[in-house]
Design an enzyme around this catalytic site. Structure first.
Site, PDB file in Angstrom:
ATOM      1  N   ASP A 426       0.724  -0.983   0.029  1.00  0.00           N
ATOM      2  CA  ASP A 426      -0.479  -0.368   0.295  1.00  0.00           C
ATOM      3  C   ASP A 426       1.239   1.095  -0.089  1.00  0.00           C
ATOM      4  O   ASP A 426       2.004   1.127   0.245  1.00  0.00           O
ATOM      5  CB  ASP A 426      -1.019  -0.017   1.281  1.00  0.00           C
ATOM      6  CG  ASP A 426      -2.251   1.142   1.003  1.00  0.00           C
ATOM      7  OD1 ASP A 426      -1.791   1.412   0.081  1.00  0.00           O
ATOM      8  OD2 ASP A 426      -2.480   1.142   2.453  1.00  0.00           O
ATOM      9  N   GLU A 429       2.883   4.867  -3.935  1.00  0.00           N
ATOM     10  CA  GLU A 429       2.239   6.115  -5.214  1.00  0.00           C
ATOM     11  C   GLU A 429       3.742   6.909  -5.308  1.00  0.00           C
ATOM     12  O   GLU A 429       4.029   6.737  -6.518  1.00  0.00           O
ATOM     13  CB  GLU A 429       1.291   7.041  -4.761  1.00  0.00           C
ATOM     14  CG  GLU A 429      -0.090   6.107  -4.561  1.00  0.00           C
ATOM     15  CD  GLU A 429      -0.305   5.798  -3.696  1.00  0.00           C
ATOM     16  OE1 GLU A 429       0.309   5.472  -3.268  1.00  0.00           O
ATOM     17  OE2 GLU A 429      -0.947   4.033  -4.097  1.00  0.00           O
ATOM     18  N   ASP A 502      -8.701   2.986  -2.136  1.00  0.00           N
ATOM     19  CA  ASP A 502      -9.630   4.480  -1.282  1.00  0.00           C
ATOM     20  C   ASP A 502     -10.509   4.821  -1.904  1.00  0.00           C
ATOM     21  O   ASP A 502     -11.142   6.023  -1.796  1.00  0.00           O
ATOM     22  CB  ASP A 502      -9.092   5.284  -0.661  1.00  0.00           C
ATOM     23  CG  ASP A 502      -8.018   5.038   0.592  1.00  0.00           C
ATOM     24  OD1 ASP A 502      -8.258   3.418   1.034  1.00  0.00           O
ATOM     25  OD2 ASP A 502      -7.200   5.612   0.824  1.00  0.00           O
TER      26      ASP A 502
HETATM   27  C1  GLC Z   1      -4.772   3.109   2.988  1.00  0.00           C
HETATM   28  C2  GLC Z   1      -5.202   2.135   2.006  1.00  0.00           C
HETATM   29  C3  GLC Z   1      -6.457   1.279   3.176  1.00  0.00           C
HETATM   30  C4  GLC Z   1      -5.311   0.587   4.377  1.00  0.00           C
HETATM   31  C5  GLC Z   1      -5.051   2.224   5.141  1.00  0.00           C
HETATM   32  C6  GLC Z   1      -4.952   1.585   6.184  1.00  0.00           C
HETATM   33  O1  GLC Z   1      -5.754   4.142   3.397  1.00  0.00           O
HETATM   34  O2  GLC Z   1      -5.136   2.432   0.676  1.00  0.00           O
HETATM   35  O3  GLC Z   1      -6.797  -0.267   2.242  1.00  0.00           O
HETATM   36  O4  GLC Z   1      -7.378   0.147   4.833  1.00  0.00           O
HETATM   37  O5  GLC Z   1      -4.154   3.098   4.118  1.00  0.00           O
HETATM   38  O6  GLC Z   1      -3.362   1.014   6.179  1.00  0.00           O
END
Ligand code: GLC
Length: 818
Positions: A426, A429, A502
């Site tokens: 995650d 980017e 998200d």
């Molecule tokens: C980001 C991710 C989400 C995750 C969060 C905490 O917002 O996109 O899926 O739950 O981080 O890790």
């Protein structure tokens, strides 16, 4: 400072930083009019095997024949091409049958047996024609560029003619309408929390689009990792432009004529998704975050007690110690290995999140190792790139450095030893709180082809998940890794599945998600899903149920929600809805053999998984803007319900015959069909002639071995092909031909139907027999022959007008007679 192999980029990075500073200090001074330079008349050409170099005296263009249907064009404004390197394209060694160059009075033609690239002598405009001389794609202006670095870059542009009724598809995860026409897009991987319809940029960069005009399709892959932009007739209805803030103007023209050919050929350049472990195709339950251990166990127990199938449970950031990657919070998870084993004994895989930000902490081994070995990114003045993410102050590995990737891959050892089955990447980017992302002057190794963040930004996440995938592959021995990433660039499908980030718990987002998944699938990223239910906000019971229904036909099926939302499991909305959610998650498991076969068709034969209707009938412009109906593979058509209170849906069925999946009614395609869609159902249709393998209901993949394989076979009065794939489910033995690919041909007439089977591969399944359910026979069967021998079983219709035939698994031909 490191010396780049690319003199232009090094120079420009410095200019870029300086000019950014100038703008800050004095926003008025230094802004001169933009001067664009264009190619002029072609003065000479040189051929070197399958590369053709054309020059106008100052600049050069390389036209390279990649395959019979793919031609690459590159521009070198100062006649010096950059060294060959691409993160997206694995190999340029493809098969070319024949190619030649024709020197004609007005133009040069580089021709293969399928396509010609025509370079007009007097103005250097380039066009692509089919072998009948029909122009498929042409420059409206010659390729051009901007050298005025006062504007912070070195821009390269291509401008093509847009046809009157041309429609456009592709570009990855964009949240706008499926047909891109009339819109403009930017690619710059961005953490886009709660993004809206049409908002951009989003998380991924896929600079690949397809045009469809008068029933003919082609593709353009602009393999440039800098910030890139595309305009599909927004500025000017005659014009498509694409450009980038730096790097080389380099694109691949991919010939059709069918859009399916284009997608498949794009995969020959950028690769397909690996065969995932079969459990990865089950239902996954995620939440930010399930902790402590007791909570995780409660969730797992509920799934089993309530008989709702589930294969994976996710641990979001709170499983770590202070959000330090590769550590455990021992208060919440005192013995991870034991917990993961207990979950595994109950059929659950554990997937954990890993982010790129490494906490600056001298007592933390990952930080220390990274620092000692110089693995973290630095700014142009040699300071470390620092930014705040979940753990607080962080530094960031340079995943574009192969040494860093190897190191990172090895860091998963403890997690793998503890039994972790999959990894979720995650924030790659990369996302930085406050600043958004890294500054442009951050330096990257870029696999030895050094560049600043301007060049590396869009590939950072892809290289992170590549390190993850390769690391898991080594550590898990012969098991197929499961990885999921948020950011990516073209080719990321070789290393990971993706989710759309998200999203929001709204009906509009369900609609956006359906489009995003089809678009990703057409753009070469087939293993994709949305956060079912919406990440932020609260879905009501109906929205969640409709999202689960759509999720059955999302290649990746995961429910996920933000930490500040109410509980969000399939049973959270009362018993009526729990029943609906159970039914549909169960449907996913019943269709598992079909779903798995479709993944094989992708991996091995380059087909996309989700296919919008334009892929079924590209010559019919009516399909060009249909975006809420698609097929999963080519046999099952799905029309998810995306409006609150809706209990019917108008469904366009492509030409041919279709069966209602629930009632087995047969419907003629080629028009709209008004389908029932009560809340506990959703319109699903199966193409006549399909052979759909089905599994008995399991609570998780591989819960038990089957004694008999089931097929639903749909009568058709035309000949139709199907296939079924099976193997060991989670190993690489299929690469040594340990798999079975079974092909079926179904054909019927007014008084008979035949089914033939041919088998390829060396896998030996445990079951010996088939249970064939034959649907839609227009006659009453009296005799069945299996490989010439008369079948003695009961031939009466059941309540759904099906006839059941039990056969040996190796049959070659079954005949059913009136
Ligand atoms: C980001 C991710 C989400 C995750 C969060 C905490 O917002 O996109 O899926 O739950 O981080 O890790």
């Amino acid at each position: 400072m490191e010396v780049s192999k690319d003199p232009i980029i090094t120079e420009l990075d410095i200019n870029d930083l300086e000019s950014d500073m100038q703008h800050v200090n004095n926003p008025v001074v230094g802004l001169e009019p933009i001067v664009k330079k264009y190619l002029s008349a072609v003065t000479e050409y040189v051929q070197d095997r399958n590369n053709f170099y054309f020059s106008d005296g100052n600049s050069k263009v390389e036209v390279r024949v990649i395959s019979d249907q793919i031609i690459r064009v590159r521009l070198a404004p100062q006649s010096v091409f950059l060294e060959e390197f691409s993160y997206a394209v694995e190999s340029l060694e493809h098969k070319v049958t024949v190619f030649k160059l024709e020197d004609e009075p007005e133009s040069y033609r580089v021709e293969t047996n399928s396509v010609a690239c025509v370079i007009r002598k007097h103005d250097f405009k380039i066009s692509f024609e089919d072998i009948n001389g029909k122009v498929i794609n042409e420059d409206l202006e010659p390729m051009h560029w901007e050298e005025n670095t006062d504007f912070g870059g070195y821009y390269v542009y291509a401008t093509k003619r847009c046809q009157l009724s041309e429609a456009f598809y592709g570009l990855g995860d964009k949240s706008s309408d499926l047909n891109l026409r009339g819109d403009r897009f930017v690619n710059w991987n961005t953490d886009a929390y709660s993004f809206g319809k049409g908002q951009q940029p989003l998380y991924r960069t896929v600079p690949f689009y397809m045009g469809v005009n008068e029933g003919v399709s082609y593709g353009i892959f602009f393999d440039n990792t800098f910030k890139s932009q595309f305009d599909f007739a927004q500025e000017d209805s005659n014009k498509i432009s694409f450009w980038a803030d730096g790097g080389e103007l380099q694109y691949y023209y991919i010939h059709g004529p069918h859009i399916m050919d284009v997608v498949k050929r794009y995969h020959t350049l950028t690769g397909t998704h690996q065969m995932p472990p079969k459990w990865a195709l089950g239902f996954h339950q995620c939440r930010w975050s399930y902790f402590p251990e007791k909570k995780v166990k409660d969730i797992a127990r509920n799934f089993r007690e309530r008989k709702i199938p589930c294969d994976a449970i996710y641990l979001d950031i709170d499983y770590m110690d202070g959000y330090r990657c590769f550590t455990w919070n021992r208060k919440y998870f005192p013995d991870p290995q034991r917990m993961i084993k207990e979950l595994a004994d109950d059929g659950f895989k554990t997937v954990v999140i890993i982010d790129p930000g490494i906490r600056v902490d001298e007592n933390y081994s990952v930080f220390k190792e990274g620092k000692q070995n110089n693995y973290f990114c630095r700014r142009c003045d040699d300071y470390f790139m620092e930014g705040h993410v979940w753990p607080g102050r962080c530094q960031f590995p340079d995943f574009t450095n192969p040494k860093v990737r190897t190191w990172w891959g090895g860091l998963f050892k403890e997690l793998v030893d503890a039994g972790v089955a999959g990894v979720w990447n995650d924030m790659n980017e990369p996302a930085v709180f406050g600043a958004g992302t890294f500054p442009n002057d951050v330096r990257h190794n870029y696999d030895g082809f050094h560049g600043s963040h301007r060049k590396a930004h869009n590939v950072y996440g892809m290289q992170m998940v590549r390190a993850t995938y390769d690391g898991l592959k080594k550590l898990q021995k012969n098991k197929r890794p499961f990885t999921i990433t948020r950011a990516g660039y073209s080719g990321v499908q070789r290393y990971a599945s993706v989710w759309t980030g998200d999203n929001v718990a709204s009906w509009e987002h369900l609609q956006i998600g359906i489009v995003q998944l089809q678009r990703l699938s057409m753009s070469g990223i087939p293993f994709c899903g949305t956060d079912i239910g919406g990440f932020s906000g609260e879905p009501d019971a109906e929205l969640f149920a409709r999202w689960i229904q759509m999720g059955v036909f999302s290649p990746f099926m995961r429910a996920h929600s933000a930490g500040d939302t109410a509980e969000r499991e399939p049973w959270s909305f009362g018993s009526e809805f729990e029943e609906i959610n159970r039914k549909f998650i169960g449907l996913r498991y019943r269709l598992m053999p079909y779903i798995y076969s479709v993944f094989w068709e992708h991996h091995k034969h380059n087909f996309p998984i989700l296919r919008p209707l334009v892929m079924q009938e590209q010559e019919n412009t009516h399909t060009h803007n249909i975006q809420d109906i698609f097929t999963f593979g080519d046999k099952i058509l799905v029309a998810p319900v995306t409006d609150p209170g809706a209990r019917h849906k108008n469904v366009y069925l492509p030409k041919g015959k279709w069966y209602n999946y629930w009632t087995h009614d047969m419907i003629d395609g080629g028009g709209e069909h008004y389908a029932d869609a009560p809340i506990d159902s959703m319109p699903i249709f199966v193409k006549a002639g399909s052979v759909i393998p089905e599994s008995p209901l399991m609570q998780y993949v591989g819960e038990f071995e089957i004694d008999e394989l089931m097929f639903q076979i749909y009568y058709s009065d035309y000949e139709a092909n199907s296939f079924y794939y099976e193997d060991h489910d989670d190993t690489f033995a299929f690469e040594q031909d340990i798999y079975l690919e079974k092909k079926y041909v179904v054909k019927g007439d007014v008084s008979s139907m035949t089914i033939t089977q041919s088998i390829e591969g060396l896998f030996t399944p445990r079951y010996e027999t088939y249970d064939l359910k034959i649907i839609g026979l227009p006659f009453t069967p009296t005799k069945v022959y299996i490989d010439g021998r008369e079948y003695s079983g009961d031939l009466s219709f059941d309540e759904l007008r099906r006839v059941r035939v039990k056969s040996n698994k190796n049959f070659k031909r079954i005949e059913i007679l009136a």
